[in-house]
Design a protein around this motif. Structure first.
Motif, PDB file in Angstrom:
ATOM      1  N   VAL A 124      41.518 -45.650  23.089  1.00 56.73           N
ATOM      2  CA  VAL A 124      41.535 -46.815  23.982  1.00 56.73           C
ATOM      3  C   VAL A 124      42.967 -47.208  24.353  1.00 56.73           C
ATOM      4  O   VAL A 124      43.279 -47.463  25.525  1.00 56.73           O
ATOM      5  N   LEU A 125      43.847 -47.263  23.364  1.00 55.31           N
ATOM      6  CA  LEU A 125      45.237 -47.651  23.629  1.00 55.31           C
ATOM      7  C   LEU A 125      45.945 -46.626  24.505  1.00 55.31           C
ATOM      8  O   LEU A 125      46.671 -46.984  25.440  1.00 55.31           O
ATOM      9  N   HIS A 126      45.742 -45.341  24.213  1.00 55.15           N
ATOM     10  CA  HIS A 126      46.415 -44.289  24.982  1.00 55.15           C
ATOM     11  C   HIS A 126      45.970 -44.297  26.435  1.00 55.15           C
ATOM     12  O   HIS A 126      46.780 -44.166  27.352  1.00 55.15           O
ATOM     13  N   ASP A 132      47.353 -44.738  32.140  1.00 55.92           N
ATOM     14  CA  ASP A 132      47.198 -45.608  33.306  1.00 55.92           C
ATOM     15  C   ASP A 132      48.476 -46.346  33.673  1.00 55.92           C
ATOM     16  O   ASP A 132      48.435 -47.309  34.421  1.00 55.92           O
ATOM     17  N   GLU A 133      49.642 -45.891  33.164  1.00 60.28           N
ATOM     18  CA  GLU A 133      50.862 -46.660  33.365  1.00 60.28           C
ATOM     19  C   GLU A 133      51.301 -46.719  34.823  1.00 60.28           C
ATOM     20  O   GLU A 133      51.960 -47.665  35.256  1.00 60.28           O
ATOM     21  N   SER A 182      58.664 -37.675  31.817  1.00 54.36           N
ATOM     22  CA  SER A 182      57.295 -37.514  31.354  1.00 54.36           C
ATOM     23  C   SER A 182      56.738 -36.181  31.832  1.00 54.36           C
ATOM     24  O   SER A 182      57.117 -35.670  32.888  1.00 54.36           O
ATOM     25  N   LEU A 183      55.847 -35.622  31.050  1.00 53.95           N
ATOM     26  CA  LEU A 183      55.214 -34.346  31.380  1.00 53.95           C
ATOM     27  C   LEU A 183      53.716 -34.572  31.529  1.00 53.95           C
ATOM     28  O   LEU A 183      53.072 -35.142  30.646  1.00 53.95           O
ATOM     29  N   ASN A 188      45.009 -32.079  35.633  1.00 54.33           N
ATOM     30  CA  ASN A 188      44.572 -33.470  35.513  1.00 54.33           C
ATOM     31  C   ASN A 188      45.803 -34.368  35.600  1.00 54.33           C
ATOM     32  O   ASN A 188      46.456 -34.634  34.587  1.00 54.33           O
ATOM     33  N   PRO A 189      46.177 -34.837  36.785  1.00 56.50           N
ATOM     34  CA  PRO A 189      47.421 -35.594  36.970  1.00 56.50           C
ATOM     35  C   PRO A 189      47.458 -36.924  36.232  1.00 56.50           C
ATOM     36  O   PRO A 189      48.500 -37.579  36.188  1.00 56.50           O
ATOM     37  N   ARG A 190      46.340 -37.349  35.623  1.00 55.52           N
ATOM     38  CA  ARG A 190      46.335 -38.603  34.877  1.00 55.52           C
ATOM     39  C   ARG A 190      46.459 -38.378  33.371  1.00 55.52           C
ATOM     40  O   ARG A 190      46.451 -39.323  32.595  1.00 55.52           O
ATOM     41  N   LEU A 191      46.595 -37.097  32.969  1.00 58.53           N
ATOM     42  CA  LEU A 191      46.720 -36.774  31.547  1.00 58.53           C
ATOM     43  C   LEU A 191      48.185 -36.513  31.206  1.00 58.53           C
ATOM     44  O   LEU A 191      48.765 -35.503  31.606  1.00 58.53           O
TER      45      LEU A 191
END
Length: 262
Positions: A124-126, A132-133, A182-183, A188-191
């Motif tokens: 949930v936190l991740h 979702d940042e 960030s990588l 999956n561009p949201r991972l």
């Protein structure tokens, strides 16, 4: 009253410890999502009853007088705006634990009563604080904040060479932000796969066909070299250079990062 509970994504009993303090204390931890009431945050209460009482009283006072403040329930808030990574420490070191790292070098560790509970907290936190940042643009009105963040960050298609700090390699997306590299997963561009705060890099460099940097031991991947094949090495280098210089000017500190060919 319902609005006070609707922001809650996860809650439960944990034992929490801040960095530099070795004594863990049990508490009722509540994770509330970003909303008009504030950013993503953790609220810490002595027990579940105190949490429920706070929400109920806050809703009651808000309906009576929007300027009244609730001072009767004891709790504190941990702002998660500057969280850059959320991970699970090795089980042999910390059982049922979740570790949050902040861009200011602070960490927050808490332990749960079971592996399932720890896994749920991490998931949930991740998802809310890391994946979702950048936000998402809905099919309705545009998300102006997310749009602004995308303009501040730029992404590059790269190929990560095998390295000790990461289990994955191959095609991925490298993002250079104002505070971190960030990588992201190419499919999956949201991972998000990993993140390295710029202030913890030791050095970085580029050539015509690659970009590379050395991460310090405080990074979530640990210390080590990370090399990426790319035809945009110079563009990535300039983005990182500009961001690093901005951090140095804001913090008014001497540069600790070596730039050039490594």
């Amino acid at each position: 009253m319902d609005s006070e509970f609707s922001d809650i994504l996860k809650q439960g009993y944990v034992k929490i410890r801040r960095r530099h303090f070795w004594i863990s204390q049990g508490c009722w931890l509540v994770f509330k999502k970003a909303s008009g009431k504030g950013s993503n945050r953790l609220e810490r209460y002595p027990n579940e009853q105190a949490s429920n009482f706070h929400c109920q009283q806050k809703a009651r006072l808000s309906s009576q007088d929007g300027h009244m403040k609730n001072k009767s329930s004891r709790y504190n808030v941990i702002d998660l705006t500057d969280v850059f990574s959320i991970s699970r420490p090795p089980k042999e070191k910390k059982k049922y634990a979740v570790l949050l790292r902040f861009t200011d070098d602070n960490t927050l560790t808490f332990t749960c009563d079971s592996e399932k509970e720890a896994a749920d907290w991490h998931k949930v936190l991740h998802r809310a604080c890391v994946q979702d940042e950048l936000g998402t643009v809905s099919s309705g009105e545009p998300d102006l904040l997310a749009s602004s963040l995308r303009h501040q960050c730029e992404r590059f298609r790269v190929c990560l060479l095998p390295c000790k700090g990461l289990v994955m390699s191959g095609e991925c997306v490298l993002q250079v932000g104002s505070k971190a590299i960030s990588l992201w997963d190419a499919r999956n561009p949201r991972l998000k796969l990993a993140s390295w705060p710029l202030m913890w890099l030791r050095r970085f460099g580029r050539d015509r066909t690659w970009f590379t940097f050395e991460a310090g031991r405080l990074c979530e991947t640990g210390e080590g070299f990370f090399k990426f094949q790319t035809l945009e090495g110079e563009a990535i280098y300039q983005k990182v250079h500009t961001a690093v210089q901005s951090i140095i000017q804001q913090q008014d500190c001497p540069p600790r990062i070596v730039e050039g060919h490594i």
